[in-house]
Design a protein around this motif. Structure first.
Motif, short mmCIF file in Angstrom:
data_model
loop_
_atom_site.label_atom_id
_atom_site.label_comp_id
_atom_site.label_asym_id
_atom_site.label_seq_id
_atom_site.Cartn_x
_atom_site.Cartn_y
_atom_site.Cartn_z
N GLN A 101 0.87 -1.38 0.09
CA GLN A 101 0.20 0.03 -0.04
C GLN A 101 0.89 1.45 -0.02
O GLN A 101 0.26 2.34 0.25
CB GLN A 101 -0.79 -0.02 1.49
N VAL A 129 -4.62 -2.95 -7.41
CA VAL A 129 -5.49 -3.43 -6.70
C VAL A 129 -6.42 -4.48 -7.78
O VAL A 129 -7.03 -5.45 -7.41
CB VAL A 129 -6.64 -2.29 -6.40
N GLY A 142 -3.46 -6.28 3.38
CA GLY A 142 -2.48 -5.18 2.92
C GLY A 142 -1.43 -4.66 3.73
O GLY A 142 -1.64 -4.90 5.11
N ASP A 146 -2.55 -2.84 6.79
CA ASP A 146 -3.38 -3.64 7.88
C ASP A 146 -2.77 -4.74 8.49
O ASP A 146 -3.04 -5.85 8.81
CB ASP A 146 -4.61 -4.49 6.85
N SER A 185 -12.78 -5.56 1.11
CA SER A 185 -11.58 -4.87 1.55
C SER A 185 -10.87 -4.30 0.74
O SER A 185 -10.29 -3.11 0.88
CB SER A 185 -10.55 -6.24 2.09
N LEU A 186 -10.72 -4.75 -0.69
CA LEU A 186 -9.96 -3.95 -1.95
C LEU A 186 -10.84 -2.83 -2.09
O LEU A 186 -10.08 -1.80 -2.60
CB LEU A 186 -9.84 -4.95 -2.81
N VAL A 227 -9.30 -0.13 0.22
CA VAL A 227 -7.93 0.23 0.38
C VAL A 227 -7.52 1.37 -0.37
O VAL A 227 -8.03 1.86 -1.27
CB VAL A 227 -7.22 -1.12 -0.05
#
Length: 407
Positions: free
Chosen positions: A248, A258, A279, A282, A302-303, A306
């Motif tokens: 990230q 992504v 990530g 995370d 989640s993506l 992000v």
């Protein structure tokens, strides 16, 4: 002097029509004649309407916002429909309805999220507008702004009506072919391709038939040879789970990264292999391995949220979370840059963990230093694959040997 300006603005908006009405009346009284009184009586309805409009509440207006779907993918066209329902029939000369769209969408608009109506006594009306290209993320639509006023523009009023909607835009993913999965058996260290998710074991021997054994397990040759029913004995297979790691750190190709991660998750789950996604920012989140459509939606969700903000580098992520990575798992790292220090750290932690490094970049980003790092990683047993923006979806197909796609 600011309070003077505020009071002058307040007076101009609220009472200028009263002043004009008084002036026209005084003019008619002193001037007399048809024209003077005609001007006074002509202006009187406008003044009365403006006076009554001040007491008309806009709070009792109901506004609804609707979408065709609750979930979209990156790049989709989104149609938004706004419905305005008035609870009373007070005549409005005009009504401007403006939807407050999230800031990330504003660059796509040319005021098409505003509309002007001339409702008079009409109580329900609607309009729609389109967002040409959906942007990945979770977007909140909060308020709708209503503006109205009198005909001459002496008085205007504005109110914000709360109308909350949350729109989820999933990342775009390609239906890629990814065949390089491995399975580890109880005996030995060899690996073999996963051919079928339903194949749960390999034959390790034969034994006598027991009640409950399936017909498909019967070993017919051994049965004929021993003249009694013999069944196959299986050795259970342990399938490797896959951990998807998205770097990230800030990158100009982050959106494409992504998409690559989402495509990998889709392809791996289609094979029936367990997948966990994390990530680099995370790092406190635990790894949750799952399978199936519901787990795919969790990963895509989640993506969708992000961001590429520099809080934790890929190197520091591994320094902290190495102990939490799954044993006998394959780590697929999606990044746009590598360096010698990162490769050295990955080489040190490579043991039971199989490391695959996918590097997404433009062709012009290739340089001698990057090539050197990639070859160093390969010499130390790390699978590297460089993905170019225009052809990355083909790089995972089995048997591709094009040097422009994979190393």
């Amino acid at each position: 002097m600011s309070w003077i300006r505020r009071w002058s603005t307040f007076f101009r908006k609220k009472f200028v029509y009263v002043l004009l009405l008084v002036v026209s009346f005084v003019f008619a009284m002193f001037q007399g004649g048809f024209v003077s009184w005609f001007l006074f009586y002509s202006f009187l309805p406008f003044a009365i309407y403006t006076f009554l409009l001040q007491f008309h509440s806009m709070k009792n207006v109901e506004v609804r916002r609707s979408f065709k779907r609750d979930e979209y993918s990156y790049g989709d066209m989104i149609k938004v429909e706004i419905t305005v329902i008035r609870k009373n029939a007070f005549p409005l000369v005009y009504l401007i309805v403006e939807d407050q769209v999230p800031e990330r969408f504003l660059s796509q608009f040319n005021l098409n999220h505003k509309f002007i109506f001339f409702p008079l006594w009409k109580q329900e009306f609607r309009f729609s507008y389109t967002i040409p290209s959906a942007i990945r993320g979770e977007h909140d639509f909060n308020n709708v702004i209503l503006k109205t006023g009198d005909i001459l523009g002496f008085y205007t009023k504005e109110t914000r009506i709360s109308c909350f909607n949350r729109l989820l835009v999933f990342p775009h993913y390609e239906r890629i072919t990814y065949k390089q999965f491995e399975a580890v058996y109880e005996e030995g260290q060899n690996s073999s391709p996963v051919r079928n998710y339903n194949e749960a074991a390999i034959v390790s021997g034969i034994r006598e038939y027991s009640p409950g054994d399936r017909m498909s397990w019967i070993h017919w040759k051994a049965t004929a040879r021993k003249n009694e029913i013999m069944t196959k004995e299986f050795e259970e297979r342990k399938s490797q789970d896959v951990v998807l790691i998205l770097n990230q750190e800030f990158s100009p190709v982050f959106e494409e990264m992504v998409s690559v991660t989402a495509s990998l998750a889709h392809a791996i789950l289609q094979k029936g292999v367990g997948v966990a996604y994390v990530g680099t920012n995370d790092w406190k989140a635990g790894l949750h391995v799952g399978r199936g459509e519901q787990h795919k939606k969790r990963i895509l969700y989640s993506l969708a949220k992000v961001n590429n903000h520099y809080e934790r580098s890929l190197l520091s992520f591994f320094e902290y979370s190495q102990m939490f990575l799954l044993a006998n798992a394959s780590c697929l790292i999606v990044t746009s840059s590598v360096n010698q220090e990162l490769i050295s750290a990955l080489v040190e932690m490579k043991g039971n963990i199989s490391i695959h490094l996918s590097i997404l970049l433009n062709k012009q980003d290739m340089n001698h230093e990057l090539e050197k790092n990639i070859h160093f990683a390969q010499r130390n047993g790390i699978v590297c694959r460089r993905l170019f923006l225009d052809r990355w979806k083909y790089a995972f197909e089995e048997g591709i040997a094009d040097a422009d796609i994979t190393i």
